[in-house]
Design a protein around this motif. Sequence first.
Motif, PDB file in Angstrom:
ATOM      1  N   ILE A  72       0.144  -0.924   0.341  1.00  0.00           N
ATOM      2  CA  ILE A  72      -0.216   0.285   0.121  1.00  0.00           C
ATOM      3  C   ILE A  72       1.423   0.869   0.086  1.00  0.00           C
ATOM      4  O   ILE A  72       0.754   2.233  -0.505  1.00  0.00           O
ATOM      5  CB  ILE A  72      -1.349  -0.341   1.085  1.00  0.00           C
ATOM      6  CG1 ILE A  72      -1.664  -0.768   1.075  1.00  0.00           C
ATOM      7  CG2 ILE A  72      -1.939   1.686   1.573  1.00  0.00           C
ATOM      8  CD1 ILE A  72      -2.487  -1.616   2.368  1.00  0.00           C
ATOM      9  N   VAL A  73       1.921   1.277   0.926  1.00  0.00           N
ATOM     10  CA  VAL A  73       3.237   2.284   1.089  1.00  0.00           C
ATOM     11  C   VAL A  73       3.664   3.080  -0.567  1.00  0.00           C
ATOM     12  O   VAL A  73       3.671   3.955  -0.896  1.00  0.00           O
ATOM     13  CB  VAL A  73       4.291   2.235   2.387  1.00  0.00           C
ATOM     14  CG1 VAL A  73       5.490   3.274   1.986  1.00  0.00           C
ATOM     15  CG2 VAL A  73       2.727   2.663   3.846  1.00  0.00           C
ATOM     16  N   GLU A  74       3.887   1.076  -1.195  1.00  0.00           N
ATOM     17  CA  GLU A  74       4.803   1.569  -2.698  1.00  0.00           C
ATOM     18  C   GLU A  74       3.901   2.082  -3.473  1.00  0.00           C
ATOM     19  O   GLU A  74       3.834   3.363  -4.254  1.00  0.00           O
ATOM     20  CB  GLU A  74       5.269   0.250  -2.376  1.00  0.00           C
ATOM     21  CG  GLU A  74       6.212  -0.215  -3.867  1.00  0.00           C
ATOM     22  CD  GLU A  74       6.339  -1.348  -5.309  1.00  0.00           C
ATOM     23  OE1 GLU A  74       6.058  -1.206  -5.948  1.00  0.00           O
ATOM     24  OE2 GLU A  74       6.826  -2.195  -3.632  1.00  0.00           O
ATOM     25  N   VAL A  75       2.461   1.556  -3.228  1.00  0.00           N
ATOM     26  CA  VAL A  75       1.509   2.155  -4.766  1.00  0.00           C
ATOM     27  C   VAL A  75       1.317   3.426  -4.148  1.00  0.00           C
ATOM     28  O   VAL A  75       1.232   4.401  -5.609  1.00  0.00           O
ATOM     29  CB  VAL A  75       0.266   1.082  -4.418  1.00  0.00           C
ATOM     30  CG1 VAL A  75      -0.763   1.803  -5.436  1.00  0.00           C
ATOM     31  CG2 VAL A  75       1.056   0.136  -4.480  1.00  0.00           C
ATOM     32  N   LYS A  76       1.267   3.953  -3.364  1.00  0.00           N
ATOM     33  CA  LYS A  76       0.986   5.024  -2.776  1.00  0.00           C
ATOM     34  C   LYS A  76       1.811   6.115  -2.861  1.00  0.00           C
ATOM     35  O   LYS A  76       1.825   7.373  -3.812  1.00  0.00           O
ATOM     36  CB  LYS A  76       0.604   5.831  -1.613  1.00  0.00           C
ATOM     37  CG  LYS A  76      -0.642   5.323  -0.983  1.00  0.00           C
ATOM     38  CD  LYS A  76      -1.127   5.830   0.523  1.00  0.00           C
ATOM     39  CE  LYS A  76      -2.452   5.469   0.515  1.00  0.00           C
ATOM     40  NZ  LYS A  76      -3.456   6.096   1.687  1.00  0.00           N
ATOM     41  N   MET A  77       3.612   5.639  -2.628  1.00  0.00           N
ATOM     42  CA  MET A  77       4.789   6.295  -3.585  1.00  0.00           C
ATOM     43  C   MET A  77       4.520   6.662  -5.533  1.00  0.00           C
ATOM     44  O   MET A  77       4.956   7.863  -5.666  1.00  0.00           O
ATOM     45  CB  MET A  77       5.751   5.983  -3.154  1.00  0.00           C
ATOM     46  CG  MET A  77       6.198   5.985  -1.282  1.00  0.00           C
ATOM     47  SD  MET A  77       7.374   5.324  -0.668  1.00  0.00           S
ATOM     48  CE  MET A  77       9.043   6.006  -1.720  1.00  0.00           C
ATOM     49  N   GLN A  78       4.034   5.609  -5.514  1.00  0.00           N
ATOM     50  CA  GLN A  78       4.498   5.774  -6.940  1.00  0.00           C
ATOM     51  C   GLN A  78       3.369   6.436  -7.947  1.00  0.00           C
ATOM     52  O   GLN A  78       3.125   7.508  -8.573  1.00  0.00           O
ATOM     53  CB  GLN A  78       3.856   4.299  -7.122  1.00  0.00           C
ATOM     54  CG  GLN A  78       4.824   3.125  -7.393  1.00  0.00           C
ATOM     55  CD  GLN A  78       4.940   1.687  -7.785  1.00  0.00           C
ATOM     56  OE1 GLN A  78       3.075   0.911  -7.746  1.00  0.00           O
ATOM     57  NE2 GLN A  78       5.178   0.671  -8.032  1.00  0.00           N
TER      58      GLN A  78
END
Length: 140
Positions: A72-78
């Motif tokens: 989830i954090v990775e996708v938000k950063m992307q």
Amino acid sequence: MDKDKREYFIYVRGKAVLVSEEVYKAYWKITEHEKYLQRKDWKYGVIPFSALDYDGHFVDNIIDERIDLEKIVEVKMQLEELNKALATLTKEERELIEAIFYKEESLRSIGEKEKVTHQTIGKRRDRILEKLRKILEDKF
């Protein structure tokens, strides 16, 4: 088949039951509303009372194993990087991307509005996506 002669069924314990149109529509209205409320609960992390035992304490572990917090954090950063990249586009480029990907307009309908072929719109889209790819290439 005439609309007046249409038959409506709902399934009860795996068996189709013939019902009136009014009952059918009421059933699906309630069903869709329940799905809507469930999506809202998931979105806002609402924990149902069924997760509590008789003393009002949480039963077992309330952590949802299906949720991958790192993902989830990775996708938000992307998404943040994508929004930054989109901000670098010209107004026309942004409008085209919004029309295609957010408003889900077809290349043909956009071409008709702009009085060009859908192939021309497709080429513009491809150039813009390549531009975004190059911007984002260094980020990921």
